[in-house]
Design a protein around this motif. Structure first.
Motif, PDB file in Angstrom:
ATOM      1  N   SER A  20       1.125  -1.794   0.000  1.00 33.08           N
ATOM      2  CA  SER A  20       0.319   0.058   0.465  1.00 33.08           C
ATOM      3  C   SER A  20       1.087   0.944  -0.405  1.00 33.08           C
ATOM      4  N   ALA A  21       0.424   2.216  -1.006  1.00 37.13           N
ATOM      5  CA  ALA A  21       1.185   3.758  -0.336  1.00 37.13           C
ATOM      6  C   ALA A  21      -0.470   4.497  -1.023  1.00 37.13           C
ATOM      7  N   ASN A  22      -0.027   5.911  -0.848  1.00 37.92           N
ATOM      8  CA  ASN A  22      -0.758   7.381  -1.171  1.00 37.92           C
ATOM      9  C   ASN A  22      -0.260   8.203  -2.266  1.00 37.92           C
ATOM     10  N   TRP A  23      -0.543   8.502  -3.222  1.00 38.69           N
ATOM     11  CA  TRP A  23      -0.470   9.042  -3.831  1.00 38.69           C
ATOM     12  C   TRP A  23      -1.445   9.984  -4.383  1.00 38.69           C
ATOM     13  N   SER A  24      -1.470  11.340  -4.344  1.00 35.91           N
ATOM     14  CA  SER A  24      -2.609  12.269  -4.562  1.00 35.91           C
ATOM     15  C   SER A  24      -3.238  12.075  -3.704  1.00 35.91           C
ATOM     16  N   GLY A  25      -3.021  11.860  -2.357  1.00 33.38           N
ATOM     17  CA  GLY A  25      -4.869  11.519  -1.491  1.00 33.38           C
ATOM     18  C   GLY A  25      -5.739  10.087  -1.589  1.00 33.38           C
ATOM     19  N   VAL A  26      -4.761   9.201  -2.624  1.00 34.62           N
ATOM     20  CA  VAL A  26      -5.556   7.926  -3.410  1.00 34.62           C
ATOM     21  C   VAL A  26      -4.271   6.953  -2.602  1.00 34.62           C
ATOM     22  N   ASN A  27      -4.540   5.923  -1.581  1.00 26.14           N
ATOM     23  CA  ASN A  27      -4.608   4.338  -0.911  1.00 26.14           C
ATOM     24  C   ASN A  27      -4.995   3.703  -2.207  1.00 26.14           C
ATOM     25  N   ILE A  28      -3.261   3.214  -2.841  1.00 25.57           N
ATOM     26  CA  ILE A  28      -3.511   2.326  -3.594  1.00 25.57           C
ATOM     27  C   ILE A  28      -3.033   1.079  -3.267  1.00 25.57           C
ATOM     28  N   LEU A  29      -3.076   0.109  -4.037  1.00 26.17           N
ATOM     29  CA  LEU A  29      -2.177  -1.079  -3.788  1.00 26.17           C
ATOM     30  C   LEU A  29      -1.858  -1.954  -4.590  1.00 26.17           C
ATOM     31  N   ILE A  30       0.043  -1.072  -4.621  1.00 28.25           N
ATOM     32  CA  ILE A  30       0.921  -1.514  -5.814  1.00 28.25           C
ATOM     33  C   ILE A  30       1.368  -3.329  -5.398  1.00 28.25           C
ATOM     34  N   GLN A  31       1.184  -3.401  -6.566  1.00 26.72           N
ATOM     35  CA  GLN A  31       1.873  -5.668  -6.862  1.00 26.72           C
ATOM     36  C   GLN A  31       3.034  -5.164  -7.904  1.00 26.72           C
ATOM     37  N   ILE A  45       8.165   6.389 -12.934  1.00 28.63           N
ATOM     38  CA  ILE A  45       8.300   5.440 -11.594  1.00 28.63           C
ATOM     39  C   ILE A  45       6.895   4.999 -12.352  1.00 28.63           C
ATOM     40  N   VAL A  46       6.905   3.923 -12.698  1.00 30.91           N
ATOM     41  CA  VAL A  46       5.714   3.095 -13.243  1.00 30.91           C
ATOM     42  C   VAL A  46       4.955   2.127 -12.681  1.00 30.91           C
ATOM     43  N   TYR A  47       3.472   1.970 -12.290  1.00 31.10           N
ATOM     44  CA  TYR A  47       3.614   1.223 -11.143  1.00 31.10           C
ATOM     45  C   TYR A  47       2.203   0.614 -11.799  1.00 31.10           C
ATOM     46  N   GLY A  48       2.262  -1.019 -11.390  1.00 32.10           N
ATOM     47  CA  GLY A  48       1.637  -1.525 -11.651  1.00 32.10           C
ATOM     48  C   GLY A  48       0.640  -1.881 -10.455  1.00 32.10           C
ATOM     49  N   LEU A  49      -0.850  -1.844 -10.300  1.00 33.69           N
ATOM     50  CA  LEU A  49      -1.379  -1.463  -9.307  1.00 33.69           C
ATOM     51  C   LEU A  49      -2.374  -3.181  -8.905  1.00 33.69           C
ATOM     52  N   HIS A  50      -3.068  -3.608  -8.427  1.00 32.44           N
ATOM     53  CA  HIS A  50      -3.744  -4.678  -7.877  1.00 32.44           C
ATOM     54  C   HIS A  50      -4.950  -4.499  -8.252  1.00 32.44           C
ATOM     55  N   PRO A  51      -6.138  -5.051  -9.152  1.00 33.47           N
ATOM     56  CA  PRO A  51      -6.803  -5.125  -9.466  1.00 33.47           C
ATOM     57  C   PRO A  51      -8.348  -4.977  -9.356  1.00 33.47           C
ATOM     58  N   SER A  52      -7.668  -4.765  -7.814  1.00 35.52           N
ATOM     59  CA  SER A  52      -9.030  -3.665  -6.419  1.00 35.52           C
ATOM     60  C   SER A  52      -8.678  -2.953  -6.347  1.00 35.52           C
ATOM     61  N   SER A  53      -7.206  -1.770  -7.155  1.00 35.30           N
ATOM     62  CA  SER A  53      -6.710  -1.076  -6.231  1.00 35.30           C
ATOM     63  C   SER A  53      -7.112   0.405  -7.101  1.00 35.30           C
ATOM     64  N   PRO A  54      -7.668   1.316  -6.445  1.00 33.51           N
ATOM     65  CA  PRO A  54      -7.699   2.612  -7.487  1.00 33.51           C
ATOM     66  C   PRO A  54      -7.222   2.592  -8.582  1.00 33.51           C
ATOM     67  N   ILE A  55      -7.685   3.882  -9.325  1.00 30.86           N
ATOM     68  CA  ILE A  55      -5.910   4.388 -10.217  1.00 30.86           C
ATOM     69  C   ILE A  55      -5.755   5.360 -10.349  1.00 30.86           C
ATOM     70  N   PRO A  56      -4.547   6.086  -9.531  1.00 31.19           N
ATOM     71  CA  PRO A  56      -5.131   7.630  -9.415  1.00 31.19           C
ATOM     72  C   PRO A  56      -4.485   8.274 -10.841  1.00 31.19           C
ATOM     73  N   GLY A  57      -4.108   9.492 -11.640  1.00 31.48           N
ATOM     74  CA  GLY A  57      -3.840  10.546 -12.100  1.00 31.48           C
ATOM     75  C   GLY A  57      -2.697  10.576 -12.438  1.00 31.48           C
ATOM     76  N   PRO A  58      -1.644  10.392 -13.674  1.00 34.54           N
ATOM     77  CA  PRO A  58      -0.094  10.459 -13.662  1.00 34.54           C
ATOM     78  C   PRO A  58      -0.175  11.936 -12.751  1.00 34.54           C
ATOM     79  N   VAL A  59       1.018  11.641 -12.349  1.00 32.63           N
ATOM     80  CA  VAL A  59       1.901  13.027 -11.403  1.00 32.63           C
ATOM     81  C   VAL A  59       3.321  13.587 -12.143  1.00 32.63           C
ATOM     82  N   TYR A  60       3.816  14.614 -12.009  1.00 35.33           N
ATOM     83  CA  TYR A  60       5.464  14.935 -12.366  1.00 35.33           C
ATOM     84  C   TYR A  60       4.937  16.103 -11.153  1.00 35.33           C
TER      85      TYR A  60
END
Length: 116
Positions: A20-31, A45-60
């Motif tokens: 688990s991690a938090n990006w832009s206020g979204v809790n994500i599940l990273i595989q 960084i290219v994050y590959g997320l678990h199917p149950s994870s929300p997908i936040p927008g890209p950031v720089y």
């Protein structure tokens, strides 16, 4: 608006399950993830997320020298293949249009066959 383009000098690949991690206020599940590094300290960084994870927008985040995109884990192999088999590889980051954040090759001859 901040734009950064850099040549990838090193990369790292990591795999896990529901890290688990938090990006832009979204809790994500990273595989899995691919981190592309530059000679001057920038990262993409290219994050590959678990199917149950929300997908936040890209950031720089220019101040942190880091950009990221978030994709379904099943697509991560495409990015791993790119960094393992192509050279040179470049990253494009754009704070105003982070949807354009990307990993790219340079122009290559038509019909080039990798590994032959």
């Amino acid at each position: 608006m901040a734009i950064k383009t850099f040549a990838v000098t090193t990369y790292e690949v990591g795999m896990g399950y529901k890290n688990s991690a938090n990006w832009s206020g979204v809790n994500i599940l990273i595989q899995g993830h691919v981190v592309c590094n530059s000679a001057d300290g920038y990262r993409f960084i290219v994050y590959g997320l678990h199917p149950s994870s929300p997908i936040p927008g890209p950031v720089y985040i220019e101040a942190n020298k880091v950009g990221a995109i978030f994709i379904p884990f099943v697509e991560l192999h495409n990015y791993i293949d790119l960094v393992r088999n192509e050279k040179p590889i470049y990253v494009y980051l754009n704070s105003s249009s982070p949807n354009w954040n990307s990993l790219r090759t340079s122009a290559e001859p038509v019909g080039e066959q990798e590994g032959i």
